[in-house]
Write an enzyme that holds these catalytic residues in place. Structure first.
Site, short mmCIF file in Angstrom:
data_model
loop_
_atom_site.label_atom_id
_atom_site.label_comp_id
_atom_site.label_asym_id
_atom_site.label_seq_id
_atom_site.Cartn_x
_atom_site.Cartn_y
_atom_site.Cartn_z
CE LYS A 80 37.19 13.69 33.19
NZ LYS A 80 36.48 12.46 33.64
CB SER A 155 36.34 13.21 37.28
OG SER A 155 36.17 12.23 36.25
CB SER A 179 33.72 10.28 36.16
OG SER A 179 34.46 10.04 37.33
#
Length: 496
Positions: A80, A155, A179
């Site tokens: 990420k 996210s 997330s």
């Protein structure tokens, strides 16, 4: 011949050890997936294919030489874009960090590499992970592989999409208000939010606020457990990681070898909204349909929920203060480089008084105690993972759910932040396609620090689901290959 990109982490690792799969062959298959599909979904926004291939060649040499092999030997993984990978940009999805190139690896990447993993690149995220829709003004939108007009959530949306599309068997994620759980649910993969401290956060900006943590994402529960066994390390720089004589109270190796769990012996709470989450009727209906299918395998079921009084207020204040501390200077000095969600969070944080923060902390303590009392008589909670079915990605956030207005851009994440507030381990596993034809995620929450139990129960449920109409199919890869570039879509880079 089976495409190696379809192999899960455990299967690929076993085949590599038995010399039935070349790490180079696996790396090339994963690269081929990215090159064939990423134009359609925009999940991998920075790449180090040459570095991964070089690592794969070294991994193959080690196998052939009979050298000791790490737990992730030869396995590609995606990272990420919130943590550093040497030589690759870490943009945080922020215009202020477009040119930020990492000069070292984050501790999570170090752990993965030390276990033999091969970093392939960075996955897209909303700006500073603010929001449940993976889009930003630097790298654009990441689309849901099951419907390219819809959001993959966030996210950790890029990581979830990369897994669903077969780019890599493992990916890193992080979670504050769902997330990693929400995108896992929307993309038909697995995401685990561990108990605070199980995955140390040596770079977590607010070390004494345990509402944010990193965790594993994978295509199966067992693979997530394998990854957790590498991430769950002793590190006393995280105040929530208990280290005694160089060891943690949890046995990291156990996460890679999940015990069987007798589901019929369990007392399980069932809730479709935790008593406060603004849950869409479509989600309620799907959940009500799957519970009876799972019930014959489960022990005592009780429709109940822990007391979640003040959950919205607690989460809003603590989250707002955290964003204020991290992003206020950036917002004040270069407001033109700050997107709407981060700006809203800074403004919200400034709207709270010291008394508001004190009351939120006191309320969180009461909330935590109530959850511990609840788990004295019940073993696990099952619920939907997300309160709504995926919406179009052009909608920054749902302003209304079934006609009722939401309280904030993150209110629709309430199903996830219920367990964030008291710090309980929570996992999302795929469980059927909803009435809109999109993946549905089932959330399983356990006692604080019973991460092993949560994984074990999730693995049992995963096995049951696999043999039924609740199994989630892979995305239509042929349709993704044939799709036009997502970058050509209106509003790909611009939004309000």
């Amino acid at each position: 011949m089976t495409d190696p990109a379809t192999f899960g982490a455990q299967e690929a690792r076993s085949l590599i050890a038995r010399k039935q799969l070349s790490p180079v062959e696996l790396a090339k298959a994963c690269i081929a997936r990215v090159e064939a599909l990423d134009h359609a979904v925009n999940a991998l926004i920075a790449r180090d294919f040459e570095g991964m291939l070089d690592g794969a060649r070294k991994a193959e040499t080690a196998v052939m030489a009979g050298d000791p092999l790490g737990a992730l030997h030869g396995l590609p993984f995606a990272v990420k874009d919130m943590i550093d990978v040497t030589g690759l940009p870490t943009t945080f999805g922020s215009e202020a960090f477009v040119d930020n190139i990492a000069t070292s690896d984050d501790a999570i990447v170090v752990a993965m590499r030390s276990a033999g993993g091969l970093a392939m690149g960075k996955t897209n995220t909303p700006e500073w992970s603010a929001g449940g829709n993976t889009r930003n003004r630097v790298n654009g939108v990441t689309a849901n592989p099951y419907d390219l007009t819809h959001t993959c959530a966030g996210s950790s949306g890029g990581s979830a999409v990369a897994l669903a599309c077969g780019y890599a068997p493992l990916a890193t994620g992080s979670d504050t208000g769902g997330s990693l759980r929400n995108p896992a649910a929307y993309c038909g993969v697995v995401g685990l939010r561990p108990s605070p401290g199980v995955v140390p956060g040596d770079t977590r900006a607010v070390g004494l606020f345990p509402i944010s943590t990193s965790g594993p994402m994978a295509r199966s529960v067992g693979d997530a457990g394998l990854m957790l066994s590498v991430l769950a390390r002793a590190d006393n720089t995280d105040p929530f990681t208990t280290v005694i004589n160089g060891r943690t109270p949890w046995d990291a190796d156990s996460f890679a070898n999940l015990p069987r769990r007798d589901l019929s012996s369990l007392r399980i709470a069932v809730t479709e909204d935790y008593g406060f989450a603004p849950t869409e009727t479509l989600i309620r209906s799907h959940f009500r349909a799957i519970v009876p299918k799972l019930a014959p395998f489960l022990g005592e079921l009780e429709e109940t929920t822990p007391d979640c009084t003040d959950a919205d207020r607690i989460f809003s204040v603590l989250r707002g203060v955290q964003f204020l501390g991290i992003h206020a200077r950036l917002f004040d000095e270069t407001p033109e480089r700050v997107g709407p969600n981060v700006a809203d969070n800074v403004r919200e944080g400034r709207s709270y008084s010291a008394e508001d923060v004190a009351q939120a902390l006191f309320a969180q303590s009461r909330f935590h105690r109530d959850w511990q009392a609840f788990f004295e008589t019940l073993d696990f909670i099952i619920s939907p993972a997300v309160a709504i079915s995926p919406r179009p990605w052009r909608e920054m956030y749902p302003a209304r759910i079934d006609g009722s207005p939401t309280k904030s851009y993150y209110h629709w994440l309430a199903m996830a932040y219920a367990s964030t507030i008291p710090g309980h381990p929570s996992i999302t596993i795929p469980c059927g396609m909803d009435a809109n034809g999109m993946p549905f995620g089932l959330q399983i929450v356990g006692r604080r620090h019973d991460d092993l139990g949560v994984l074990a129960v999730a693995a049992e449920l995963e096995a049951i689901i696999a043999g039924t109409d609740m199994a989630v199919p892979a995305p239509d890869l042929a349709a993704l290959r044939a799709a036009p570039p997502l970058s050509q879509a209106a509003e790909f880079l611009t939004f309000n």
